[in-house]
Design a protein around this motif. Structure first.
Motif, PDB file in Angstrom:
ATOM      1  N   LEU A  95     -33.640   3.065 -54.043  1.00  0.00           N
ATOM      2  CA  LEU A  95     -32.900   3.994 -53.184  1.00  0.00           C
ATOM      3  C   LEU A  95     -31.431   4.053 -53.580  1.00  0.00           C
ATOM      4  N   ARG A  96     -30.837   2.918 -53.881  1.00  0.00           N
ATOM      5  CA  ARG A  96     -29.430   2.909 -54.300  1.00  0.00           C
ATOM      6  C   ARG A  96     -29.241   3.690 -55.590  1.00  0.00           C
ATOM      7  N   ARG A  97     -30.161   3.541 -56.521  1.00  0.00           N
ATOM      8  CA  ARG A  97     -30.044   4.282 -57.780  1.00  0.00           C
ATOM      9  C   ARG A  97     -30.142   5.788 -57.557  1.00  0.00           C
ATOM     10  N   ALA A  98     -30.814   6.186 -56.493  1.00  0.00           N
ATOM     11  CA  ALA A  98     -30.958   7.617 -56.186  1.00  0.00           C
ATOM     12  C   ALA A  98     -29.796   8.158 -55.353  1.00  0.00           C
ATOM     13  N   GLY A  99     -28.824   7.298 -55.020  1.00  0.00           N
ATOM     14  CA  GLY A  99     -27.649   7.756 -54.285  1.00  0.00           C
ATOM     15  C   GLY A  99     -27.599   7.356 -52.827  1.00  0.00           C
ATOM     16  N   PHE A 100     -28.620   6.664 -52.327  1.00  0.00           N
ATOM     17  CA  PHE A 100     -28.596   6.177 -50.948  1.00  0.00           C
ATOM     18  C   PHE A 100     -27.639   4.988 -50.841  1.00  0.00           C
ATOM     19  N   VAL A 101     -26.957   4.904 -49.717  1.00  0.00           N
ATOM     20  CA  VAL A 101     -25.982   3.825 -49.479  1.00  0.00           C
ATOM     21  C   VAL A 101     -26.448   3.016 -48.273  1.00  0.00           C
ATOM     22  N   PRO A 102     -26.601   1.689 -48.428  1.00  0.00           N
ATOM     23  CA  PRO A 102     -27.092   0.888 -47.299  1.00  0.00           C
ATOM     24  C   PRO A 102     -26.008   0.593 -46.272  1.00  0.00           C
ATOM     25  N   ASP A 103     -26.379   0.698 -44.997  1.00  0.00           N
ATOM     26  CA  ASP A 103     -25.565   0.184 -43.900  1.00  0.00           C
ATOM     27  C   ASP A 103     -25.927  -1.289 -43.703  1.00  0.00           C
ATOM     28  N   PRO A 104     -25.201  -2.004 -42.863  1.00  0.00           N
ATOM     29  CA  PRO A 104     -25.531  -3.425 -42.646  1.00  0.00           C
ATOM     30  C   PRO A 104     -26.967  -3.626 -42.171  1.00  0.00           C
ATOM     31  N   THR A 105     -27.566  -4.697 -42.665  1.00  0.00           N
ATOM     32  CA  THR A 105     -28.940  -5.049 -42.289  1.00  0.00           C
ATOM     33  C   THR A 105     -28.968  -5.647 -40.891  1.00  0.00           C
ATOM     34  N   GLU A 106     -30.005  -5.263 -40.133  1.00  0.00           N
ATOM     35  CA  GLU A 106     -30.217  -5.805 -38.800  1.00  0.00           C
ATOM     36  C   GLU A 106     -31.586  -6.482 -38.741  1.00  0.00           C
ATOM     37  N   THR A 107     -31.802  -7.274 -37.704  1.00  0.00           N
ATOM     38  CA  THR A 107     -33.048  -8.025 -37.556  1.00  0.00           C
ATOM     39  C   THR A 107     -33.959  -7.338 -36.552  1.00  0.00           C
TER      40      THR A 107
END
Length: 263
Positions: A95-107
């Motif tokens: 996903l990152r390689r496709a341009g998606f940017v992660p928000d902080p991970t939650e549990t």
């Protein structure tokens, strides 16, 4: 609570068989993907569930970016809601390689409603008020901005839409007031036909933290869920709320990371 069994039911009921949370939106399902699209510019759009492998993941990601480039997706924020037990294991990297940017991970935390405390204990001078109109939504938005340091404009619009569309009580919002000041706000969203309700929000303004208000709002919503016959409560917990929820009886079953991209 059998954690594997409950996680499997969560995946089935709340992800693979998910229903739209907006009357103007629609769920689109294939054998390998479930996504919500449509609605207004502030309606949540994104992937809720995927059943992919090494050979199908990149094609599925490309299909989402192609949709975003089209007339319906252009200008929209799109989220791929990734869970740590989703496959393939490197889906986040793809996903990152496709341009998606992660928000902080939650549990992802889930508890049986019957096992949760429902006694509401508030500090002196604080009361709970139900949110039933636009003025109440403004209070919720004000708490969100103060508690999380982020704009609540999109959230406010989405909550106003949901409030207008849910006469069945499947959405309940509550704000904790200290005099005329909103100091904490939270909501519960019931998905009819499932065993689950989701707890959202729960933000407390900084100067009121550590006084039990967040815990009181969890107990308040647990009591509402019990009255509605809900079996499980689900939370996407931040690092701040996770230890409180654990002490209340919630179990950590997975983690979830929002991967965002702009159309």
């Amino acid at each position: 609570m059998d954690r594997d069994e409950v996680l499997a039911e969560f995946d089935r009921q709340m992800r693979r068989e998910a229903v739209s949370d907006d009357l103007g939106a629609r769920m689109e399902r294939t054998e390998r993907l479930v996504r919500q699209v449509g609605g207004t510019a502030h309606t949540w759009a994104g992937v809720l569930w995927s059943g992919l492998d090494d050979g199908t993941a990149d094609e599925a990601i490309a299909a989402q970016t192609a949709w975003l480039a089209g007339p319906e997706g252009r200008g929209r924020e799109f989220e791929w809601k990734l869970y740590s037990h989703d496959r393939p294991a490197d889906l986040g990297d793809r996903l990152r390689r496709a341009g998606f940017v992660p928000d902080p991970t939650e549990t992802l935390m889930i508890a049986e409603v019957a096992a949760l405390p429902t006694e509401v204990r508030l500090p002196d001078g604080v009361r709970l008020e139900p949110v039933t109109d636009a003025a109440g939504v403004d209070l919720v938005a004000a708490v969100h901005e103060r508690a999380f340091g982020a704009s609540a404009a999109r959230l406010r619009d989405r909550l106003l839409d949901q409030l207008a569309q849910t006469a069945d009580g499947s959405l309940t919002m509550t704000v904790a007031m200290a005099g005329d000041e909103p100091v904490c706000a939270a909501r519960m969203e019931i998905t009819p036909g499932t065993d689950f309700a989701g707890l959202w929000g729960g933000g407390t303004v900084e100067e009121w933290r550590g006084r039990g208000i967040y815990r009181a709002l969890v107990a308040h919503r647990a009591a509402l869920a019990a009255a509605r016959g809900i079996r499980y409560l689900q939370v996407d917990a931040t690092d701040d709320s996770r230890p409180i929820l654990q002490r209340l009886g919630f179990a950590a079953l997975s983690t979830t990371t929002p991967y965002l991209i702009q159309g």
